[in-house]
Design an enzyme around this catalytic site. Structure first.
Site, short mmCIF file in Angstrom:
data_model
loop_
_atom_site.label_atom_id
_atom_site.label_comp_id
_atom_site.label_asym_id
_atom_site.label_seq_id
_atom_site.Cartn_x
_atom_site.Cartn_y
_atom_site.Cartn_z
N ASN A 36 0.86 -1.19 0.00
CA ASN A 36 0.00 0.00 0.00
C ASN A 36 0.89 1.23 0.00
O ASN A 36 1.42 1.62 1.04
CB ASN A 36 -0.90 -0.03 1.25
CG ASN A 36 -1.75 1.23 1.36
OD1 ASN A 36 -1.90 1.98 0.38
ND2 ASN A 36 -2.31 1.47 2.53
N HIS A 95 -9.85 1.40 4.67
CA HIS A 95 -8.57 1.62 5.37
C HIS A 95 -8.79 2.59 6.53
O HIS A 95 -9.59 3.52 6.42
CB HIS A 95 -7.53 2.18 4.39
CG HIS A 95 -6.16 2.18 4.98
ND1 HIS A 95 -5.73 3.16 5.85
CD2 HIS A 95 -5.14 1.31 4.86
CE1 HIS A 95 -4.50 2.88 6.24
NE2 HIS A 95 -4.11 1.75 5.65
N GLU A 138 -5.81 -4.65 10.79
CA GLU A 138 -4.87 -3.54 10.96
C GLU A 138 -5.25 -2.74 12.20
O GLU A 138 -6.09 -1.83 12.13
CB GLU A 138 -4.94 -2.60 9.75
CG GLU A 138 -4.51 -3.24 8.45
CD GLU A 138 -3.80 -2.24 7.55
OE1 GLU A 138 -2.66 -2.49 7.19
OE2 GLU A 138 -4.39 -1.19 7.24
N GLY A 147 4.28 1.96 4.84
CA GLY A 147 5.52 2.75 4.72
C GLY A 147 6.69 1.97 4.13
O GLY A 147 7.41 2.48 3.26
P1 PGA Z 1 2.26 0.91 7.79
O1 PGA Z 1 0.89 1.07 7.04
O2 PGA Z 1 2.87 -0.38 7.31
O3 PGA Z 1 3.07 2.11 7.35
O4 PGA Z 1 1.98 0.90 9.24
C1 PGA Z 1 0.00 0.01 6.93
C2 PGA Z 1 -1.28 0.55 6.40
O5 PGA Z 1 -1.64 1.68 6.75
O6 PGA Z 1 -1.97 -0.10 5.61
#
Ligand code: PGA
Length: 258
Positions: free
Chosen positions: A17, A109, A178, A240
């Protein structure tokens, strides 16, 4: 057909993502060229979905069609409009995306739920739309705080998100667990542990027994192995770290070695 169905199981699924990065098409091409080159030296046992920002979708789609990467990765979007062909200024429809080669779409999300005020009802409408447009939804579910109520919070969010969605359609989805507090860009974010994540994933599996369930939230080079090697976690959604090219290539190596 779902990507997971295209490959012999068991196989870990990795969703990249990119969020609102990178800034230029040149950088986006650079990331994909590096991923392409790297995947050529890895066994073909990784299922990868790349979700770039809308502005790069068409070019990424062309790249996937004209390079070997197209054999190894599938195009996803980060969101869709809640209706097709409607007057919705600034939005992009699932039908438009599908015609550009998009096969997967992230729905609900937490950045859309909590930073942009997307309600469960809107998430539900988008989920209905994605399924109608023939896209495989990657549905994000997660609590904002891991307090005493988190299990009820997850159950309520699942009920509302999947309201009026048939059993069959639920099974066409991929679920990304998440926890919002674990998403790297949130203040004080810390990655969850696989053990904690499995407690929440058990609630998701009780609700939708047959959908693959991924973990997302600060997945990086240090913890990718622990999440990816945990039975019961079918893959990872990487934010990220998916645009930190060298780190992402190492995560792909870890996934392919399992
Ligand atoms: P992150 O993002 O790996 O930067 O924590 C995950 C996401 O928001 O889908």
């Amino acid at each position: 057909m779902s990507l997971l169905n295209n490959f012999a199981m068991p196989k870990k699924l990795i969703i990249a993502n990119w969020k609102m990065l990178p800034e230029t098409l040149g950088e986006a091409q650079g990331i994909l060229e590096a991923v392409d080159e790297h995947l050529r030296i890895l066994p073909s046992n990784i299922s990868l979905v790349v979700c770039p920002p809308f502005v790069f979708i068409e070019e990424v789609s062309k790249m996937l069609q004209t390079t070997e990467l197209g054999q190894r990765a599938v195009l996803g979007a980060q969101d869709i409009a809640l209706a097709d062909g409607a007057a919705l200024t600034g939005e992009v429809s699932g039908a438009q995306l599908e015609k550009l080669g998009v096969r997967y779409v992230i729905i609900g999300h937490s950045e859309r739920r909590w930073k942009l005020g997307e309600s469960d009802a809107v998430v539900n409408e988008k989920l209905v739309r994605a399924l109608a447009d023939g896209l495989t939804p990657i549905v994000c579910i997660g609590e904002r705080e891991r307090d005493d109520q988190f299990k009820d919070t997850l159950r309520n969010q699942l009920e509302a998100t999947f309201a009026n969605i048939s059993e069959l359609d639920r099974q066409r989805c991929i679920i990304a667990y998440e926890p919002v507090w674990a998403i790297s860009t949130n203040p004080g974010a810390r990655p969850d542990t696989p053990e904690n994540a499995l407690e929440s994933i058990a609630i998701i599996r009780a609700f939708i027994p047959d959908a693959p369930v991924l973990y997302g939230g600060s997945v990086n080079l240090d913890n990718a192995q622990s999440f990816l090697s945990t039975n019961g976690i079918d893959g990872v959604l990487v934010g990220g770290a998916s645009v930190r090219t060298q780190e992402f290539l190492k995560i792909l190596t870890i996934a392919s070695a399992l």
